[in-house]
Structure formats: structure tokens, C-alpha cells
Design a protein around this motif. Structure first.
Motif, PDB file in Angstrom:
ATOM      1  N   GLY A 206       0.750  -1.276  -0.009  1.00 13.33           N
ATOM      2  CA  GLY A 206      -0.035   0.002  -0.063  1.00 13.33           C
ATOM      3  C   GLY A 206       0.592   1.305   0.067  1.00 13.33           C
ATOM      4  N   GLN A 207       2.160   1.155  -0.369  1.00 11.02           N
ATOM      5  CA  GLN A 207       2.854   2.338  -0.387  1.00 11.02           C
ATOM      6  C   GLN A 207       2.713   3.302  -1.606  1.00 11.02           C
ATOM      7  N   LEU A 208       2.236   4.335  -1.259  1.00 15.05           N
ATOM      8  CA  LEU A 208       1.954   5.286  -2.383  1.00 15.05           C
ATOM      9  C   LEU A 208       3.422   6.225  -2.898  1.00 15.05           C
ATOM     10  N   PHE A 209       3.613   6.050  -4.217  1.00 17.27           N
ATOM     11  CA  PHE A 209       4.661   6.715  -5.068  1.00 17.27           C
ATOM     12  C   PHE A 209       4.339   8.261  -5.542  1.00 17.27           C
ATOM     13  N   HIS A 210       3.160   8.068  -6.086  1.00 17.42           N
ATOM     14  CA  HIS A 210       2.737   9.228  -6.817  1.00 17.42           C
ATOM     15  C   HIS A 210       1.217   9.375  -6.549  1.00 17.42           C
ATOM     16  N   LEU A 211       0.703  10.419  -6.350  1.00 16.53           N
ATOM     17  CA  LEU A 211      -0.860  10.844  -6.425  1.00 16.53           C
ATOM     18  C   LEU A 211      -0.715  12.061  -6.949  1.00 16.53           C
ATOM     19  N   GLU A 212      -1.866  12.265  -7.976  1.00 12.47           N
ATOM     20  CA  GLU A 212      -2.024  13.509  -8.640  1.00 12.47           C
ATOM     21  C   GLU A 212      -3.392  13.705  -9.053  1.00 12.47           C
ATOM     22  N   ALA A 213      -4.054  14.963  -8.498  1.00 13.33           N
ATOM     23  CA  ALA A 213      -5.255  15.182  -8.658  1.00 13.33           C
ATOM     24  C   ALA A 213      -5.563  17.023  -8.554  1.00 13.33           C
ATOM     25  N   GLN A 214      -6.378  17.344  -9.154  1.00 10.63           N
ATOM     26  CA  GLN A 214      -6.741  18.772  -9.030  1.00 10.63           C
ATOM     27  C   GLN A 214      -7.464  19.007  -7.431  1.00 10.63           C
ATOM     28  N   ALA A 215      -7.351  19.984  -6.720  1.00 10.24           N
ATOM     29  CA  ALA A 215      -7.468  20.063  -5.333  1.00 10.24           C
ATOM     30  C   ALA A 215      -8.992  19.878  -5.261  1.00 10.24           C
ATOM     31  N   LEU A 218      -9.833  16.198  -5.018  1.00 13.56           N
ATOM     32  CA  LEU A 218      -8.820  15.239  -4.194  1.00 13.56           C
ATOM     33  C   LEU A 218      -9.762  14.251  -3.203  1.00 13.56           C
ATOM     34  N   PRO A 219     -10.915  14.871  -2.684  1.00 12.93           N
ATOM     35  CA  PRO A 219     -11.812  14.142  -1.842  1.00 12.93           C
ATOM     36  C   PRO A 219     -12.472  12.612  -2.871  1.00 12.93           C
ATOM     37  N   ALA A 220     -12.629  12.693  -3.977  1.00 11.30           N
ATOM     38  CA  ALA A 220     -13.113  11.660  -4.813  1.00 11.30           C
ATOM     39  C   ALA A 220     -11.957  10.862  -4.903  1.00 11.30           C
ATOM     40  N   VAL A 221     -10.824  11.221  -5.425  1.00  7.31           N
ATOM     41  CA  VAL A 221      -9.790  10.363  -5.583  1.00  7.31           C
ATOM     42  C   VAL A 221      -9.181   9.477  -4.229  1.00  7.31           C
ATOM     43  N   LEU A 222      -9.200  10.331  -3.317  1.00  4.32           N
ATOM     44  CA  LEU A 222      -9.063   9.756  -2.073  1.00  4.32           C
ATOM     45  C   LEU A 222      -9.969   8.639  -1.491  1.00  4.32           C
ATOM     46  N   SER A 223     -11.028   8.883  -1.680  1.00  2.00           N
ATOM     47  CA  SER A 223     -12.373   7.957  -1.573  1.00  2.00           C
ATOM     48  C   SER A 223     -12.016   6.628  -2.267  1.00  2.00           C
ATOM     49  N   ALA A 224     -11.724   6.653  -3.636  1.00  2.00           N
ATOM     50  CA  ALA A 224     -11.390   5.627  -4.332  1.00  2.00           C
ATOM     51  C   ALA A 224     -10.201   4.885  -3.885  1.00  2.00           C
ATOM     52  N   LEU A 244      -3.001  18.614  -0.503  1.00  2.00           N
ATOM     53  CA  LEU A 244      -2.945  17.251  -0.431  1.00  2.00           C
ATOM     54  C   LEU A 244      -2.605  16.959   1.200  1.00  2.00           C
ATOM     55  N   ASN A 245      -1.754  17.797   1.992  1.00  2.50           N
ATOM     56  CA  ASN A 245      -1.586  17.471   3.085  1.00  2.50           C
ATOM     57  C   ASN A 245      -2.581  17.789   4.167  1.00  2.50           C
ATOM     58  N   GLN A 246      -3.540  18.820   3.695  1.00  2.00           N
ATOM     59  CA  GLN A 246      -4.639  19.198   4.536  1.00  2.00           C
ATOM     60  C   GLN A 246      -5.732  18.133   4.339  1.00  2.00           C
ATOM     61  N   HIS A 247      -5.809  17.503   3.171  1.00  2.00           N
ATOM     62  CA  HIS A 247      -6.882  16.379   3.136  1.00  2.00           C
ATOM     63  C   HIS A 247      -6.289  15.199   3.537  1.00  2.00           C
TER      64      HIS A 247
END
Length: 266
Positions: A206-215, A218-224, A244-247
Motif C-alpha cells: 500500500g505504499q504510495l509513490f505518486h498521487l495527482e489530482a486537482q484540489a 482530491l476527496p473523490a480520488v482519496l475515496s477511491a 494534499l497535506n490538508q486532506h
């Protein structure tokens, strides 16, 4: 004592020194040689530019250096430095850099970088004494992300189909990901014709290396992301990535440790 490049030193010998040097460290160190071989390969470690201190042919201190271009400059990245307990207090890190920097310059290297845990005050003082300065804070997170029934769908895609970005730590730069492409997964979030974002992860842990999305996505991407991984880990997120840090913080992820990125022009 002898200070020399690690070109002729077997990797198991370096790992044995590392484990002795990092016993009782802030975070536990993996013990398998294969792990370090993969990690150092991804970090573009060059044994000819990595240095060690030897006492009667025994490695007692080391400095693993990755070499690559970053921001237009050939950069030497210190991906790990350690000194065994019995040899501490003798300035071996200073001595290794004193030997390494002339060799770096001869190879056209213009800048040195490293990452250091913020609570490791002793190491920070050593690096500042050598000439490094703090460039930015890096934040690390782990835990479970909330999800819901309306989480967007995920589609696995080829890494080459997404635009990898450069606002990441050394181990998460595009060059590092391409070297591990066969062991990582790239997931597009949302409909193929209009994706909401993407992420790159290690399916084993589950280690993430990249995560990209418009601000606003981000809620939808993090939910997925939360629907796909029971637990995620994401290390060394730039402080500049405020959204990203705030989310992550709002999602209640644990922030177990933070680092500084430090640099030195040579």
C-alpha cells in the motif's frame, strides 16, 4: 583507517554495517539484502560515488550516494549514511564528505542533497556543519482512508500513459518509478474519457509513490484510494503541497514522522 569508494564492497557487507549502525533508530530497518538492492537501484545509487570508512578491512561507516539530474543539475543524493556505535564521535561523516566532494566535482556533480528525520537533531547539526541547509519539510502519513458507496471506479493503466510529476522526494521521482515499473501499479481514477486523477502504488504494502489530482477532485480520488487499499503509506510529501497535506490530515491519517530535505551547492 581507510576512506574509499564502495565499488568493491559486497552489498551484504554494506547491509550488515547499516543494520548495526541503525539499531534502535527512529524507524525499524528492513533486514533483507534484496530489499536494499531494490531500494538502492531505484535511488540510482552509484557505488563509485558511495563512500565507506574501513578499519582493518571492516566497514564501520558508509554513505550511499545516488546520482542523477534534478532541476537541471547533476545531483549527488545521500540516500543513507550510518556509523556503527563503537566508531561514533570521530567525525566520520565529515571525513567521508571531505573525500567525496572533490570526486563529485571531478564527475561534474553540482549539488548534494539528502533527507533527514526532523527529530534527528544530531544528524542535522552534522549536515549543517558540512554545509547543508534545510530546503523544505517533508510529511509522512499512514492509515486508512474513509470511503463511501459513491467512490469513483478505478482502472489500472500503464505507467507510461500518465504524466509523472517532479514535486516529489528523490525516491519518488519519475526516474525512480520507471526503474520499478514492473513492481508498481498505476491506477486511473474515474471515467477513462475524463479521469479525476491517478496514483502509483506498491500492491504488496500500500505504499504510495505518486498521487495527482486537482484540489477539488482530491476527496473523490482519496475515496477511491481508500476503497482499494485497506491501509496506505505515503512518505515525504512536500510542504508546498498544501491541499494534499490538508486532506490527509482531515482524513485522520497518522503522521508518525517528518523529514527535512537539505541541499548544498558544491
Amino acid at each position: 583507517m581507510n576512506i574509499q569508494p564502495l565499488s568493491s564492497t559486497p552489498v551484504p557487507e554494506i547491509v550488515a554495517c547499516l543494520l548495526e549502525a541503525f539499531e534502535g533508530y527512529f524507524v525499524p530497518m528492513p533486514t533483507k539484502v534484496a530489499y536494499w538492492e531494490r531500494r538502492w537501484r531505484a535511488a540510482r545509487v552509484d557505488m563509485a560515488h558511495s563512500w565507506g570508512v574501513f578499519e582493518a578491512d571492516r566497514l564501520i561507516a558508509f554513505m550511499m550516494i545516488g546520482v542523477d539530474r534534478r532541476d537541471g543539475q547533476l545531483t549527488a543524493f545521500n540516500t543513507g549514511t550510518g556509523v556503527v556505535p563503537a566508531a561514533r564521535g570521530k567525525g566520520w561523516v565529515d571525513h567521508m564528505y571531505a573525500a567525496a566532494i572533490p570526486a563529485f566535482k571531478r564527475s561534474g556533480i553540482e549539488r548534494c542533497e539528502l533527507e533527514v528525520i526532523q527529530a534527528n537533531h544530531r544528524a542535522i547539526r552534522v549536515y549543517e556543519r558540512i554545509g547543508f541547509r534545510i530546503k523544505r519539510s517533508l510529511y509522512c502519513y499512514k492509515g486508512s482512508l474513509p470511503t463511501g458507496p459513491d467512490a469513483p471506479a478505478l482502472q489500472q493503466v500503464e505507467m507510461a500513459s500518465v504524466q509523472l510529476e517532479t514535486h516529489y522526494g528523490w525516491d519518488h521521482l519519475p526516474a525512480a518509478l520507471h526503474l520499478q515499473a514492473s513492481q508498481l501499479e498505476t491506477w486511473q481514477v474515474g471515467p477513462q474519457e475524463k479521469p479525476l486523477g491517478y496514483y502509483v502504488s506498491d500492491p504488496l504494502n500500500g505504499q504510495l509513490f505518486h498521487l495527482e489530482a486537482q484540489a477539488n477532485q482530491l476527496p473523490a480520488v482519496l475515496s477511491a484510494l481508500g476503497s482499494h487499499h485497506e491501509v496506505i503509506k505515503f512518505n515525504n510529501i512536500w510542504e508546498e503541497r498544501v491541499d494534499l497535506n490538508q486532506h490527509f490530515q482531515a482524513a485522520g491519517l497518522e503522521n508518525p514522522i517528518n523529514q527535512y530535505e537539505m541541499e548544498m551547492e558544491i
